[in-house]
Design an enzyme around this catalytic site. Structure first.
Site, PDB file in Angstrom:
ATOM      1  N   ALA A 104      91.547  46.059   2.558  1.00  0.00           N
ATOM      2  CA  ALA A 104      92.336  44.895   1.538  1.00  0.00           C
ATOM      3  C   ALA A 104      93.106  43.724   2.333  1.00  0.00           C
ATOM      4  O   ALA A 104      93.256  42.929   1.890  1.00  0.00           O
ATOM      5  CB  ALA A 104      93.232  45.632   0.722  1.00  0.00           C
ATOM      6  N   GLY A 125      89.668  43.201   7.105  1.00  0.00           N
ATOM      7  CA  GLY A 125      89.006  43.956   6.133  1.00  0.00           C
ATOM      8  C   GLY A 125      88.231  43.329   5.176  1.00  0.00           C
ATOM      9  O   GLY A 125      87.047  43.836   5.028  1.00  0.00           O
ATOM     10  N   ASP A 136      91.889  51.238   1.238  1.00  0.00           N
ATOM     11  CA  ASP A 136      93.061  50.862   1.719  1.00  0.00           C
ATOM     12  C   ASP A 136      94.310  51.580   0.749  1.00  0.00           C
ATOM     13  O   ASP A 136      93.794  52.034  -0.343  1.00  0.00           O
ATOM     14  CB  ASP A 136      93.174  49.216   1.443  1.00  0.00           C
ATOM     15  CG  ASP A 136      94.089  48.613   2.497  1.00  0.00           C
ATOM     16  OD1 ASP A 136      95.378  48.816   2.244  1.00  0.00           O
ATOM     17  OD2 ASP A 136      93.942  47.692   3.289  1.00  0.00           O
ATOM     18  N   ARG A 150     100.065  40.400  13.314  1.00  0.00           N
ATOM     19  CA  ARG A 150     100.833  39.470  13.983  1.00  0.00           C
ATOM     20  C   ARG A 150     101.320  38.339  13.371  1.00  0.00           C
ATOM     21  O   ARG A 150     100.857  37.844  12.748  1.00  0.00           O
ATOM     22  CB  ARG A 150     100.370  39.158  15.446  1.00  0.00           C
ATOM     23  CG  ARG A 150      99.998  40.073  16.416  1.00  0.00           C
ATOM     24  CD  ARG A 150      99.113  39.716  17.520  1.00  0.00           C
ATOM     25  NE  ARG A 150      99.810  38.476  18.443  1.00  0.00           N
ATOM     26  CZ  ARG A 150      98.959  37.706  19.313  1.00  0.00           C
ATOM     27  NH1 ARG A 150      97.849  37.921  19.454  1.00  0.00           N
ATOM     28  NH2 ARG A 150      99.762  36.989  20.197  1.00  0.00           N
ATOM     29  N   HIS A 175      92.359  44.517  25.800  1.00  0.00           N
ATOM     30  CA  HIS A 175      92.231  43.790  24.480  1.00  0.00           C
ATOM     31  C   HIS A 175      93.666  43.108  24.440  1.00  0.00           C
ATOM     32  O   HIS A 175      94.128  43.034  23.200  1.00  0.00           O
ATOM     33  CB  HIS A 175      91.882  44.424  23.548  1.00  0.00           C
ATOM     34  CG  HIS A 175      91.652  43.657  22.068  1.00  0.00           C
ATOM     35  ND1 HIS A 175      90.796  42.609  22.089  1.00  0.00           N
ATOM     36  CD2 HIS A 175      92.074  43.722  21.045  1.00  0.00           C
ATOM     37  CE1 HIS A 175      90.795  42.071  20.880  1.00  0.00           C
ATOM     38  NE2 HIS A 175      91.728  42.800  20.204  1.00  0.00           N
TER      39      HIS A 175
END
Length: 311
Positions: free
Chosen positions: A9, A13, A34, A81, A177
């Site tokens: 959701a 996603g 979700d 973030r 990453h």
């Protein structure tokens, strides 16, 4: 072939689910999960797209129905973030989410290939590995940190700089990453030469591209659409390899021979059982070797945080 998107959701996603509904091979099953109650509705919405991919959505506390029988599980669950945060600021919330999902996978679909998108990937992959190991089901050839976003950004930025078609550019990206652990091997881009100044400018731009998007969205999110595209590319490559297609290579963050760190991103030949072969990335330039040497302590510390979270 069944693919489960966990965290379906969210911004990543939903984008990932849309792309997979359009691009998975005919006859595939796509399961969305979700915690958010909107998730069955996302599946209903996507089910109206006329492609031969069946789709179901599940919400609530338990992801088990979405995970049952899954061949590939892509995990994008967690918080995103915001400006001023780096990927490690996400750790406190996302670590617990990845831990509980890995515990469910260990019971429900222990043989599935797992692609972890949830940041900080350097750490969350180590968490998942330790959980699966504790449960006695860890297969290092089936756990991946999805670093494809670093690859597609590198391809895009190189193509822009050099006036090329991005589809013809291939940039191996090694390391991890986040920030300095992301190392694009610009010396290995075929048919393209870079000046030292270009390398010195392009490398940090690739490393900090996520922050560029977070700031540009001004508090309204992080890199969700490009990440959805990157995760789709990696997920489709996994599906192809699991189906028996030969020669499928993607960069990913996996547990290898431990030459540099327990987990390390580099080009991987994918096969019917996940990682078929970890490919060596070739000779580094002096700039790249220096960057690799100076980032390893950061990468190892990120991994250790994940390992200790489970112990």
């Amino acid at each position: 072939m069944k693919v489960a998107v966990i965290g379906a959701a969210g911004g990543i996603g939903q984008a990932l689910a849309l792309l997979l509904k359009n691009r998975l091979p005919a006859g595939s099953d796509l399961a969305l999960y979700d915690i958010a109650p909107v998730t069955p509705g996302v599946a209903a919405d996507l089910s109206h797209i006329p492609t031969p991919v069946s789709i179901k959505g599940y919400c609530g506390e338990d992801p088990t129905p979405a995970l049952e029988g899954a061949d590939v599980v892509l995990i994008s669950a967690g918080v995103a973030r915001k400006p001023g945060m780096d990927r490690s600021d996400l750790f406190n919330i996302n670590a617990g989410i990845v831990k509980s999902l890995a515990e469910k996978i260990a019971v429900t679909c222990p043989k599935a290939c797992i692609g972890i998108i949830t940041n900080p990937v350097n750490t969350t992959v180590a968490i998942a590995a330790e959980v699966l190991k504790k449960a006695g089901v860890y297969d290092k050839n089936k756990l991946f940190g999805v670093t494809t976003l670093d690859v597609i950004r590198s391809e895009t930025f190189v193509a822009e700089l050099k006036g090329k078609n991005p589809g013809e550019i291939c940039v191996p990206v090694i390391g991890g990453h986040s920030g300095v652990t992301i190392l694009p091997l610009l010396s290995q881009v075929e048919g393209v030469e870079f000046t030292a100044e270009e390398v010195a400018a392009l490398t940090p731009r690739i490393q900090n591209a996520g922050t560029e998007v977070v700031e540009a969205k001004a508090g309204g999110g992080s890199a969700t659409l490009s990440m959805g595209q990157a995760a789709c590319r990696f997920g489709l490559s996994l599906v192809k390899a699991l189906s028996g297609e030969k020669g499928v290579v993607e960069c990913a963050y996996v547990e290898g021979n431990g030459e540099h760190a327990r987990f390390f991103a580099q080009p991987i030949l994918l096969g019917k059982n996940g990682v078929e072969e970890i490919q060596h990335y070739g000779e580094l330039s002096t700039f790249e070797q220096d960057a690799l040497d100076s980032m390893l302590d950061t990468l190892k510390a990120d991994i250790k945080i994940g390992e200790e979270f489970i112990k």
